[in-house]
Design a protein around this motif. Structure first.
Motif, mmCIF file in Angstrom:
data_model
loop_
_atom_site.group_PDB
_atom_site.id
_atom_site.type_symbol
_atom_site.label_atom_id
_atom_site.label_comp_id
_atom_site.label_asym_id
_atom_site.label_seq_id
_atom_site.Cartn_x
_atom_site.Cartn_y
_atom_site.Cartn_z
ATOM 1 N N ALA A 42 3.591 45.676 47.413
ATOM 2 C CA ALA A 42 3.641 44.270 47.011
ATOM 3 C C ALA A 42 2.480 43.502 47.641
ATOM 4 O O ALA A 42 1.798 42.709 46.996
ATOM 5 N N ARG A 43 2.256 43.790 48.906
ATOM 6 C CA ARG A 43 1.184 43.127 49.632
ATOM 7 C C ARG A 43 -0.186 43.423 48.996
ATOM 8 O O ARG A 43 -1.066 42.590 48.953
ATOM 9 N N ARG B 8 11.828 51.371 42.675
ATOM 10 C CA ARG B 8 12.850 50.427 42.232
ATOM 11 C C ARG B 8 12.786 49.133 43.033
ATOM 12 O O ARG B 8 12.932 48.040 42.489
ATOM 13 N N ALA B 9 12.532 49.254 44.330
ATOM 14 C CA ALA B 9 12.381 48.044 45.155
ATOM 15 C C ALA B 9 11.149 47.258 44.711
ATOM 16 O O ALA B 9 11.168 46.024 44.651
ATOM 17 N N PHE B 10 10.093 47.988 44.370
ATOM 18 C CA PHE B 10 8.864 47.322 43.914
ATOM 19 C C PHE B 10 9.122 46.531 42.628
ATOM 20 O O PHE B 10 8.670 45.389 42.490
ATOM 21 N N ILE B 11 9.881 47.135 41.718
ATOM 22 C CA ILE B 11 10.225 46.452 40.459
ATOM 23 C C ILE B 11 10.985 45.151 40.770
ATOM 24 O O ILE B 11 10.730 44.108 40.168
ATOM 25 N N GLU B 12 11.896 45.233 41.729
ATOM 26 C CA GLU B 12 12.631 44.019 42.118
ATOM 27 C C GLU B 12 11.667 42.963 42.653
ATOM 28 O O GLU B 12 11.784 41.788 42.334
ATOM 29 N N LEU B 13 10.713 43.396 43.476
ATOM 30 C CA LEU B 13 9.771 42.445 44.062
ATOM 31 C C LEU B 13 8.880 41.818 42.984
ATOM 32 O O LEU B 13 8.507 40.651 43.075
ATOM 33 N N VAL B 14 8.552 42.599 41.954
ATOM 34 C CA VAL B 14 7.762 42.042 40.852
ATOM 35 C C VAL B 14 8.551 40.922 40.181
ATOM 36 O O VAL B 14 8.040 39.831 39.931
ATOM 37 N N LYS B 15 9.847 41.185 39.971
ATOM 38 C CA LYS B 15 10.674 40.182 39.301
ATOM 39 C C LYS B 15 10.895 38.955 40.172
ATOM 40 O O LYS B 15 11.144 37.871 39.687
ATOM 41 N N ALA C 250 13.601 45.476 57.786
ATOM 42 C CA ALA C 250 13.338 46.751 57.108
ATOM 43 C C ALA C 250 13.669 46.700 55.629
ATOM 44 O O ALA C 250 13.201 47.527 54.855
ATOM 45 N N CYS C 251 14.470 45.714 55.238
ATOM 46 C CA CYS C 251 14.921 45.658 53.841
ATOM 47 C C CYS C 251 13.758 45.294 52.913
ATOM 48 O O CYS C 251 13.113 44.277 53.104
ATOM 49 N N PRO C 252 13.497 46.136 51.900
ATOM 50 C CA PRO C 252 12.361 45.835 51.028
ATOM 51 C C PRO C 252 12.579 44.627 50.120
ATOM 52 O O PRO C 252 11.620 44.002 49.690
ATOM 53 N N VAL C 253 13.844 44.307 49.830
ATOM 54 C CA VAL C 253 14.060 43.194 48.902
ATOM 55 C C VAL C 253 14.427 41.879 49.597
ATOM 56 O O VAL C 253 14.609 40.864 48.940
ATOM 57 N N CYS C 254 14.555 41.903 50.926
ATOM 58 C CA CYS C 254 14.739 40.656 51.678
ATOM 59 C C CYS C 254 13.345 40.079 51.857
ATOM 60 O O CYS C 254 12.639 40.446 52.791
ATOM 61 N N TYR C 255 12.950 39.180 50.975
ATOM 62 C CA TYR C 255 11.540 38.828 50.931
ATOM 63 C C TYR C 255 11.210 37.442 51.483
ATOM 64 O O TYR C 255 10.054 37.061 51.537
ATOM 65 N N ASN D 136 8.606 37.706 41.910
ATOM 66 C CA ASN D 136 7.257 37.139 42.045
ATOM 67 C C ASN D 136 6.582 37.435 43.381
ATOM 68 O O ASN D 136 5.804 36.629 43.881
ATOM 69 N N GLN D 137 6.894 38.580 43.960
ATOM 70 C CA GLN D 137 6.267 38.968 45.223
ATOM 71 C C GLN D 137 5.205 40.036 45.015
ATOM 72 O O GLN D 137 4.517 40.437 45.946
ATOM 73 N N ALA D 138 5.106 40.566 43.802
ATOM 74 C CA ALA D 138 4.158 41.643 43.527
ATOM 75 C C ALA D 138 3.766 41.569 42.064
ATOM 76 O O ALA D 138 4.432 40.913 41.268
#
Lengths: 140, 381
Positions: free
Chosen positions: B76-77, B97-104, B266-271, B106-108
């Motif tokens: 994402a970074r 899957r975490a990356f897809i969540e971050l895209v949605k 450590a949580c990938p979706v706690c953004y 708006n973090q990636a």
């Protein structure tokens, strides 16, 4: 032994339900004093966190109430609130909180009479459920 | 026709075959950098590295059963802002899957990256990995693969896979641009590489690969693995519910929590850039604690432990991909992943949502419909 008097935390939206509560007051309608009202600008600003905090602090019930769908002063805040209540009603029962302790209603600004009725019903419902599990035990 | 090809494996060294593929991909010059795990020269631990020089791919070990961080946050970074160059990332299915969540959220940005994924047999907890890797970690990786490729083993040489991995029903990524297949392949001879998107296809077409068909055995192997893991998962849900279904039980579940918030880091979706629990809202005045204590005669210090975990559940459970990094990060070995996955399963089902499944499916709390969830409104039921 004296009767169990529940504590119910209520988040009322400024534009509809809080106005209804005002109307109930000026109309001299009475309802049980167990409801502790917190005025918010919109039900859409009630973070699930506020509700969790209320429950963990020992609230026996939480009521969130706002404008009828379509009437939201901020257009769609109440729709968002409904999703968050849905989410909490999925999560909290997993930890033994009765889903009936969390309520969402739509009470319009002119519904003073209905507000008083709902408050009475709600208080008797919660009395029937008894004290919340967080009321007496230590919450970590 | 999208590319489906095989890559030969020499001396049973799958890592080397993947290294060669990544080298070819980097040399196409469509891609300027690859994010891939490798052994750091100074220590045995495997960490993601960003490689621009093909010569520096020598130490890579994307198959190592180590999962120190969920690299979705790193991807994402790297993609948040356009950089005018294209990068690729070798990620596990749960990282994708975490990356897809971050895209949605708006973090990636999805368009700036080529996602490469290898069939995932799981990984160890951090501490267990170091124990397992020993003196020759690259060789340990191959031993690990040999043992787990049939899909039956959940422990290798006495070391158990992380529970998150044992309960993971997504061993193969659906959203990778390029998928490297191991299940159902004769991995002594060759492994599969296939394009799953146009972007992936475009790259593979630049490389000289020998075309093949996906063997039927592959889907069978994957399906049987998913069945096995799903049943482990369902059992885990039942056990976890049994140990957490009242305030008393959930309190004892989190009794050793010290509010370090490692699980959230450590949580990938706690953004959130700043979690509400570290803001001034929780920097309570001294007298506040006394007044709280007076209410029941006792409070546990530090306070707000359960409050924190329940809030996090409402904030991120619909996006939870079950990668298990929360459990990995816990200094007191609280099985957080078990609880979060159990709740996430309930909440995602309630909104008919699967975290990380597709870019199109909107996060449940970002949308609403007019006539939905009528059952939560009103005081009668």
């Amino acid at each position: 032994m004296s009767e169990f008097e529940p504590t119910i935390v209520a988040f009322f939206c400024n534009w509809c339900t809080f106005t209804a509560a005002d109307l109930a007051g000026t109309s001299r309608l009475s309802y049980p004093p167990n409801i502790k009202i917190i005025r918010v600008m919109c039900t859409g600003m009630v973070d699930p966190q506020y509700i969790i905090k209320a429950f963990l602090e020992g609230a026996d019930g939480v009521l969130v109430s706002g404008c009828h769908p379509g009437d939201c002063h901020y257009i769609n805040g109440n729709y968002k609130a409904r999703r968050r209540i849905k989410l909490l009603k999925e999560i909290l029962p997993q930890f033994g909180f009765d889903s009936k302790r969390l309520r969402l209603t739509w009470i319009g600004a002119s519904d003073g009479i209905r507000l008083a009725e709902i408050m009475r019903t709600l208080v008797s419902q919660i009395k029937e459920l008894g004290p919340s599990q967080s009321k007496l035990s230590m919450v970590i | 026709m999208t590319v489906t090809a095989k890559i030969d494996v020499k001396n049973q060294d799958i890592s080397e075959s993947i290294r060669k593929l990544l080298e070819d991909i980097l040399k196409t010059e469509i891609i300027q950098a690859i994010l891939v795990s490798q052994h750091l020269p100074m220590k045995k631990m495997v960490m993601p590295t960003l490689v621009t020089d093909p010569d520096h791919l020598d130490g890579i070990d994307p198959l190592a059963p180590a999962f120190p961080v969920n690299a979705a946050t790193i991807a994402a970074r790297l993609t948040r802002k356009p950089i005018g160059e294209k990068i690729a990332a070798v990620l596990r299915p749960c990282e994708i899957r975490a990356f897809i969540e971050l895209v949605k959220l708006n973090q990636a940005k999805r368009g700036n990256i080529i996602l490469i994924s290898v069939d995932c047999p799981g990984a160890f907890q951090n501490k267990d990995y170091l124990k397992f890797a020993g003196q020759n970690p690259k060789e340990a990786t191959l031993r690990f693969y040999k043992k787990v490729m049939d899909g039956n083993a959940v422990e290798v040489e006495g070391v158990e896979l992380a529970t998150a991995c044992k309960a993971c029903e997504y061993p193969v990524s659906e959203n990778a641009d390029i998928q490297i297949g191991l299940y159902g392949m004769k991995t002594d001879e060759s492994i599969l590489v296939k394009a799953q998107t146009e972007a992936g296809d475009h790259i593979l077409k630049q490389i000289n690969l020998s075309a093949t068909n996906e063997p039927a055995a592959r889907q069978t192997a994957i399906n049987s693995l998913i069945t096995k893991r799903s049943s482990f998962r369902d059992e885990m849900f039942l056990k976890t519910t049994e140990t957490t279904n009242s305030l008393e039980k959930i309190s004892s579940f989190f009794a050793s929590c010290v509010n370090c918030y490692n699980c959230r880091v450590a949580c990938p979706v706690c953004y959130c850039k700043e979690c509400v629990f570290v803001t001034d809202a929780f920097n309570h005045d001294s007298f506040q604690y006394i007044s709280w204590a007076k209410k029941k005669g006792i409070i546990k210090m530090p306070t707000d432990t359960l409050f924190y975990h329940l809030t996090r559940l409402t904030h991120m459970s619909t996006a939870c991909v079950g990668c298990g990094q929360c459990s990995n990060a816990c200094p007191n070995d609280i099985p957080i992943m078990e609880l979060f996955r159990t709740i996430a399963h309930v909440t995602q089902k309630a909104f008919d949502y699967q975290a990380g499944k597709s870019i199109e499916q909107k996060p449940p709390l970002s949308i609403f419909c007019k006539d939905e969830f009528q059952e939560v409104v009103g005081i009668n039921d």
